[in-house]
Design a protein around this motif. Structure first.
Motif, mmCIF file in Angstrom:
data_model
loop_
_atom_site.group_PDB
_atom_site.id
_atom_site.type_symbol
_atom_site.label_atom_id
_atom_site.label_comp_id
_atom_site.label_asym_id
_atom_site.label_seq_id
_atom_site.Cartn_x
_atom_site.Cartn_y
_atom_site.Cartn_z
ATOM 1 N N ALA A 137 0.820 -1.214 0.000
ATOM 2 C CA ALA A 137 0.000 0.000 0.000
ATOM 3 C C ALA A 137 0.854 1.264 0.000
ATOM 4 C CB ALA A 137 -0.936 0.004 1.198
ATOM 5 N N THR A 138 2.046 1.184 0.598
ATOM 6 C CA THR A 138 2.906 2.371 0.649
ATOM 7 C C THR A 138 3.535 2.660 -0.707
ATOM 8 O OG1 THR A 138 3.523 1.736 2.891
ATOM 9 C CG2 THR A 138 4.820 3.480 1.870
ATOM 10 N N LEU A 139 4.184 1.643 -1.301
ATOM 11 C CA LEU A 139 4.909 1.867 -2.555
ATOM 12 C C LEU A 139 3.969 2.268 -3.688
ATOM 13 C CD1 LEU A 139 7.891 1.831 -3.152
ATOM 14 C CD2 LEU A 139 7.371 0.659 -1.025
ATOM 15 N N ALA A 140 2.724 1.812 -3.590
ATOM 16 C CA ALA A 140 1.738 2.165 -4.616
ATOM 17 C C ALA A 140 1.051 3.492 -4.277
ATOM 18 C CB ALA A 140 0.700 1.060 -4.734
ATOM 19 N N THR A 141 1.446 4.134 -3.169
ATOM 20 C CA THR A 141 0.744 5.304 -2.611
ATOM 21 C C THR A 141 -0.764 5.045 -2.571
ATOM 22 O OG1 THR A 141 0.411 6.533 -4.675
ATOM 23 C CG2 THR A 141 2.483 6.907 -3.514
ATOM 24 N N GLY A 142 -1.093 3.819 -2.126
ATOM 25 C CA GLY A 142 -2.498 3.417 -2.073
ATOM 26 C C GLY A 142 -3.164 3.845 -0.787
ATOM 27 N N GLY A 143 -2.819 3.158 0.312
ATOM 28 C CA GLY A 143 -3.374 3.576 1.590
ATOM 29 C C GLY A 143 -4.299 2.586 2.267
ATOM 30 N N PHE A 144 -4.592 1.451 1.588
ATOM 31 C CA PHE A 144 -5.370 0.417 2.282
ATOM 32 C C PHE A 144 -4.511 -0.148 3.406
ATOM 33 C CE2 PHE A 144 -8.116 -1.008 -1.599
ATOM 34 C CZ PHE A 144 -9.103 -0.116 -1.231
ATOM 35 N N SER A 145 -5.075 -0.218 4.616
ATOM 36 C CA SER A 145 -4.381 -0.833 5.733
ATOM 37 C C SER A 145 -5.095 -2.143 6.063
ATOM 38 C CB SER A 145 -4.404 0.106 6.938
ATOM 39 O OG SER A 145 -3.896 -0.541 8.084
ATOM 40 N N THR A 146 -4.449 -3.007 6.826
ATOM 41 C CA THR A 146 -5.125 -4.227 7.267
ATOM 42 C C THR A 146 -5.838 -3.998 8.593
ATOM 43 O OG1 THR A 146 -3.060 -4.910 8.296
ATOM 44 C CG2 THR A 146 -3.507 -5.776 6.107
ATOM 45 N N ARG A 147 -5.687 -2.788 9.123
ATOM 46 C CA ARG A 147 -6.279 -2.484 10.422
ATOM 47 C C ARG A 147 -7.336 -1.398 10.303
ATOM 48 N NH1 ARG A 147 -2.532 -4.521 14.314
ATOM 49 N NH2 ARG A 147 -4.021 -3.875 15.911
ATOM 50 N N ASN A 148 -8.349 -1.471 11.167
ATOM 51 C CA ASN A 148 -9.416 -0.470 11.155
ATOM 52 C C ASN A 148 -8.884 0.931 11.411
ATOM 53 O OD1 ASN A 148 -11.427 -2.312 10.638
ATOM 54 N ND2 ASN A 148 -11.871 -2.682 12.801
ATOM 55 N N ALA A 149 -7.899 1.029 12.308
ATOM 56 C CA ALA A 149 -7.391 2.343 12.699
ATOM 57 C C ALA A 149 -6.237 2.780 11.803
ATOM 58 C CB ALA A 149 -6.962 2.334 14.155
ATOM 59 N N SER A 150 -6.051 2.090 10.665
ATOM 60 C CA SER A 150 -4.937 2.378 9.751
ATOM 61 C C SER A 150 -3.611 2.245 10.519
ATOM 62 C CB SER A 150 -5.108 3.758 9.111
ATOM 63 O OG SER A 150 -4.194 3.949 8.058
ATOM 64 N N VAL A 151 -2.598 2.990 10.117
ATOM 65 C CA VAL A 151 -1.263 2.841 10.724
ATOM 66 C C VAL A 151 -1.260 3.232 12.207
ATOM 67 C CG1 VAL A 151 1.152 3.576 10.526
ATOM 68 C CG2 VAL A 151 -0.185 3.172 8.470
ATOM 69 N N ALA A 152 -2.259 4.042 12.615
ATOM 70 C CA ALA A 152 -2.346 4.452 14.018
ATOM 71 C C ALA A 152 -2.451 3.239 14.942
ATOM 72 C CB ALA A 152 -3.552 5.371 14.218
ATOM 73 N N ALA A 153 -2.970 2.115 14.406
ATOM 74 C CA ALA A 153 -3.182 0.919 15.222
ATOM 75 C C ALA A 153 -1.887 0.397 15.832
ATOM 76 C CB ALA A 153 -3.833 -0.178 14.372
ATOM 77 N N TYR A 154 -0.756 0.637 15.152
ATOM 78 C CA TYR A 154 0.516 0.097 15.660
ATOM 79 C C TYR A 154 1.128 0.980 16.736
ATOM 80 C CZ TYR A 154 -0.247 -2.832 11.663
ATOM 81 O OH TYR A 154 -0.819 -3.702 10.787
#
Lengths: 481, 481
Positions: A213-230
């Motif tokens: 998702a990063t290299l494609a500048t996409g933005g789909f995360s596997t988590r509901n809270a996006s990257v904030a989840a980590y």
């Protein structure tokens, strides 16, 4: 238009898509998530349709410019249609429109989602969701650096990848050579980010999906809270770095890897892109400081940097809800939404190079008013920019604003409010993901009415294919012999 | 830059302004409103400053292009400064910033007001307020049809008034001839509207002030509720007609008066302007019909027509609160705000002709993608448009969007919300008057913070002078010998 040849190539593309659908199988079997049959069925459906097209449409002709437009536009659209099958077959996304929205959002590296509970999805579907980004990114790199420059779309001829090698006259070998080299860089960066994210404590699965998702500048995360989840500063910074890199022209990465660091750092678009990035981070930090959004300076730096880079590169990952920031910071975010990444990156938007050329054009216009007899040309780097390229860039900008206005109007007609409708239009047209209002960074697109979703699907496709590629199809003369 | 000559001409302009200030005297004496002394003092101050400049700055040189820019920009700014004196001296508007805002809004024919109770003003000040519009409108007609085309601003060379007569080489006599003829039309239309409004029951004073504001596409009313205060369908329709006429290129009116009706009706900009007008009225009526805003169809037609024409021509008079209309109708109003009137009219905005050329340019760009070897030029009417003019138009559009973005950003910084800030920026940049949100059609600009008002004053000036005229002054090379 040679329809037979076009259909044949589209058929070949579908067979290729069927192959990529099968890559989700190992994940389904490993995680025992029960989606394996859906993927098999999807691959089968796609391969059958592709096979029929490929074997029954035979043509000995060479690919010409017009078929190029048709293959690109219809190819992307077909990928969104057939790529949606696993969601539908597995029942994860029951509505076909929603499934197509999610897949188009994937392949166009937009990242807008209609899912309200991402984590409830089978793992293999989460992998497929991230993979649509990554495949879309691969497509975009080749499209923007090898295909669109040849088609002469919106001034893109300026950013033709100058890859050394046999300068063949025909389209095919040239594109293949270029593609292989650029994909090598793309693969390398993806592997590197996956590794770095795993070092930060992410599982291989999460690291891979987020790298896609990063290299494609996409933005789909596997988590509901996006990257904030980590909730990890290390992970945030790794992603900021790779989002920034994904927003750079991939030809430059290739040059840098070949040791031509001077070419890399002296590139005018890259410099301007860096200026915008650091300038915007600085401004957002000042706004957040004066309004007291963050008590710690390190938090301010971390969250401001992440959101600025995420939006400018049109990735759309979230670690902070920028709707809680002061109005002027939100305004800056909106401006970044229009600008987007560099030409030849996986980023969307108007593109940094075009914005730079627009500014230079305006400057030259003013200069000529003061010195009517002087000759001054718009330059990029050290080379003067051809008038035709400039006309293409200016035309693109006018068209971008035009399409944005019409899309916003249609979204308002579908019942969205002024802010949400306008933000949704730019978020999808620039292939970002989240917007403002009811489709803000902590919301999703589930509640958008069906008509609005359809408009946004078209926006994503048009934005991703630099508008012109899709618009030519609506001209009757395109279809005439 | 010949500073001495510039100052001398500015001095002459101030002496002329002093003369116009005295025209408010008869009204003050007739209505016994106690503002006579303020006007006398204002005229005296203005004439003294102008006199000093005129008599002490002596230059035998001819006016060149550069001084043209300086005279126009500083001339308008000085008019706003000295024209504000009666408001300040009389105490009607105690804050100098507010007074300058109101006067700039007048002379730029914007119509944004900081007054919360308009009817409380002395009659002579109301007359002066309307007169600033009318004088500004006179200035704009000559500026856009005779001066800017010579300076080559933003593609304006396309709209040069082709007034028959001795084709002198020097600037002065040509401008004077053109001006006299165009002002004749302006005066005639003003007289006609005044008469028609009086027939509808308006007092001579109100009819004159509203005619001033209509023909200049200004929008200052003598009533708190704007034109809605008269609650007369006849008055509404008279004003709609004259707003529409004021938004037409005045050269065309001249042609029509000379019997060349064919030239008038076959003009491509006028046709497109009519299409936009009737198309927008139709759409707004449909939106208002489906949402049930008006129970009567005649009411729907009357209020929709008035608001569409008022906004498109950038007049800004109000008979209905369009913020109560459905969102999509409001969205359409915003789009109209950017478009504005025809080139060579008193209307502001991007101008219909530029929008038309942008659309044509985009169309040609797409056509060339399909037929790379074909030659197709952008045409207006039957004549192909010079590349330089097109570059000017495209540059203007990019700059307009750029200035709009920066202004909105600064207004957000001053504390305005997203909608109100953006709407205020376009309302002032396009010289309309009211916007949306906190500066909507039933609100005013009194509450905007001082910094925001300053930004808006600059917006009004820049928008009115086609951006370039003001922007050149910020280039160091402009000031060099």
């Amino acid at each position: 238009m040679n329809l037979i040849l076009t259909l044949r190539i589209l058929g070949a593309l579908l067979i290729y898509l069927a192959g990529t659908l099968l890559t989700a199988l190992p994940f389904s079997l490993y995680y025992q998530d029960g989606a394996a049959v859906s993927f098999l069925l999807s691959a089968l459906t796609t391969a059958s349709c592709g096979g029929v097209l490929f074997f029954f449409c035979r043509s000995r002709k060479e690919l010409s410019l017009r078929e190029g437009f048709a293959v690109v536009s219809f190819g992307w659209a077909l990928f969104a249609l057939f790529g949606a099958l696993p969601y539908i077959y597995s029942g994860a996304i029951p509505s076909p429109l929603d499934a197509v929205f999610e897949t188009m959002s994937g392949f166009t590296t937009t990242g807008s989602t209609i899912l309200t509970n991402i984590e409830a999805l089978p793992k293999s579907l989460l992998f497929w969701r991230a993979l649509t980004h990554w495949l879309g990114g691969m497509g975009i790199i080749v499209l923007s650096l090898a295909i669109l420059p040849m088609l002469g779309v919106g001034g893109m001829q300026l950013f033709k990848a100058e890859v050394p090698g046999p300068t063949a006259d025909r389209l095919k070998p040239r594109i293949q050579d270029t593609a292989k080299l650029l994909w090598g860089v793309y693969l390398l960066l993806t592997a590197l980010e996956t590794l770095l994210l795993m070092l930060g404590g992410m599982s291989f699965f999460d690291a891979l999906c987020h790298s896609f998702a990063t290299l494609a500048t996409g933005g789909f995360s596997t988590r509901n809270a996006s990257v904030a989840a980590y909730n990890s500063a290390y992970i945030d910074w790794v992603i900021v770095l790779f989002m920034f890199l994904a927003g750079v022209n991939f030809t430059l990465h290739l040059q840098a890897l070949r040791g031509k660091l001077n070419t890399f750092f002296s590139n005018e678009e890259l410099r301007f892109y860096s200026w915008i990035t650091f300038g915007a981070i600085g401004l957002v930090m000042i706004f957040n400081l004066t309004s007291g959004t963050y008590t710690q300076l390190t938090d301010n730096l971390r969250y401001s940097s992440f959101q600025v880079v995420s939006i400018l590169t049109t990735t759309g990952f979230g670690t902070a809800d920028y709707e809680l920031w002061p109005v002027i910071a939100q305004y800056l975010i909106i401006i970044l939404m229009f600008i987007g990444g560099c030409a030849g990156s996986t980023g969307g938007g108007i593109k940094v190079a075009r914005v730079l050329l627009l500014l230079k054009h305006a400057q030259v216009q003013i200069f000529r008013l003061i010195h009517p007899r002087a000759v001054r040309l718009v330059k990029l780097g050290k080379r003067p920019v051809d008038n035709e390229v400039l006309a293409g860039v200016l035309g693109f900008f006018a068209l971008y604003i035009g399409v944005f206005i019409i899309a916003s109007l249609l979204l308002a007609a579908s019942g969205m409010d002024l802010i949400s409708g306008g933000a949704a239009a730019v978020a999808c047209l620039s292939n970002i993901g989240p917007g403002l209002g009811s489709i803000g960074p902590v919301d999703n697109f589930a509640h958008v009415p069906a008509f609005g979703k359809t408009v946004l699907i078209i926006c994503m496709l048009m934005g991703r294919l630099e508008l012109f590629t899709v618009l030519v199809l609506f001209f009757p003369s395109f279809w005439r012999k």
